[in-house]
Scaffold this active site. Structure first.
Site, PDB file in Angstrom:
ATOM      1  CE  LYS A  87      -4.277   1.072   2.423  1.00 25.97           C
ATOM      2  NZ  LYS A  87      -4.936   0.933   3.721  1.00 25.97           N
TER       3      LYS A  87
HETATM    4  C1  E4P Z   1      -8.164   2.019   3.614  1.00 28.80           C
HETATM    5  O1  E4P Z   1      -7.445   1.182   3.153  1.00 28.80           O
HETATM    6  C2  E4P Z   1      -7.994   2.685   4.905  1.00 28.80           C
HETATM    7  O2  E4P Z   1      -7.321   1.801   5.759  1.00 28.80           O
HETATM    8  C3  E4P Z   1      -9.289   3.015   5.594  1.00 28.80           C
HETATM    9  O3  E4P Z   1     -10.401   2.601   4.847  1.00 28.80           O
HETATM   10  C4  E4P Z   1      -9.366   4.396   6.137  1.00 28.80           C
HETATM   11  O4  E4P Z   1     -10.609   4.539   6.771  1.00 28.80           O
HETATM   12  P1  E4P Z   1     -10.932   5.685   7.824  1.00 28.80           P
HETATM   13  O5  E4P Z   1     -11.225   6.941   7.068  1.00 28.80           O
HETATM   14  O6  E4P Z   1     -12.153   5.183   8.553  1.00 28.80           O
HETATM   15  O7  E4P Z   1      -9.725   5.811   8.707  1.00 28.80           O
END
Ligand code: E4P
Length: 217
Positions: A87
């Site tokens: 990522k």
């Molecule tokens: C995506 O890969 C992120 O880990 C995640 O969806 C972020 O979500 P949040 O806005 O609830 O922190």
């Protein structure tokens, strides 16, 4: 649409997996910290455990922000397990690194995406997934699902292969709306996945059926 769970919590991953509908997992440094996992070795071991639990893609996020650092870290993450997808944040060096990973056979998930323009760059660099953060877009007064729809439309007419992974999901309704606009994947907290199960008429109907069943026993 594939279902990923957005957590580093092993109990929640197990619960979703046992439901039989889980296709993968996304994590991020905030979610790892929430589980109290500290230090590179512990973090990497945690990723390995998740990979062994779930038969699907597991996103593991880099914390470097320069090209050389992202590449170095991404190579280490990818070596943990074949399920790992690296990522990478949507920054200039991130895009450059995604292209490097693409050219070197390492799959990536481009994270922290908030616009169609950013999503075009992810796809051009060859990311396997693009992650628009729909909850956070909603929080800033825009419509996150509309951004997902726009990205999906662009990818379809341009023939980009990058999969649209709707992230930052906050409710069962987000999941339904993402399915409607053709998201390829939705990564959700367990609570939102379980929320899809619920309908008061199901509970009322089942209670009545069970009550009536007693009459014919
Ligand atoms: C995506 O890969 C992120 O880990 C995640 O969806 C972020 O979500 P949040 O806005 O609830 O922190």
């Amino acid at each position: 649409m594939k279902f990923f769970i957005d957590t580093a919590n092993l109990a929640q991953i197990k619960e979703a997996n046992e439901l039989g509908i889980l296709d993968g997992v996304t994590t991020n440094p905030t979610l790892m910290a929430k589980e109290g996992i500290k230090g590179q070795e512990a973090v990497y071991n945690h990723y390995r455990t998740i990979c062994e639990m779930v038969n699907g893609d597991i996103s593991a996020e880099v914390i470097s922000t320069d090209f050389a650092g992202i590449v170095e870290e991404g190579k280490k993450l990818a070596a943990i397990h074949p399920h790992i997808v690296v990522k990478v944040p949507m920054i200039r060096d991130g895009v450059k690194a995604i292209k490097w990973f693409t050219d070197n056979g390492i799959r990536t998930n481009c994270t922290l995406v908030f616009s169609a323009g950013q999503a075009i760059l992810c796809a051009k660099a060859g990311a396997a997934y693009v992650s628009p953060f729909i909850g956070r877009i909603d929080d800033s007064g825009w419509d996150g699902v509309q951004v997902v729809e726009q990205i999906k439309h662009i990818y379809t007419i341009q023939g980009f292969k990058t999969l649209v992974l709707a992230a930052s999901i906050r409710s069962p309704n987000h999941i339904i709306r993402c399915a409607e606009v053709g998201a390829d994947v939705c990564t959700c907290p367990l609570e939102s996945i379980l929320g899809l199960l619920k309908h008061p008429l199901t509970d009322i109907g089942l209670a009545k059926f069970l009550e009536d069943a007693k009459k014919s026993i």
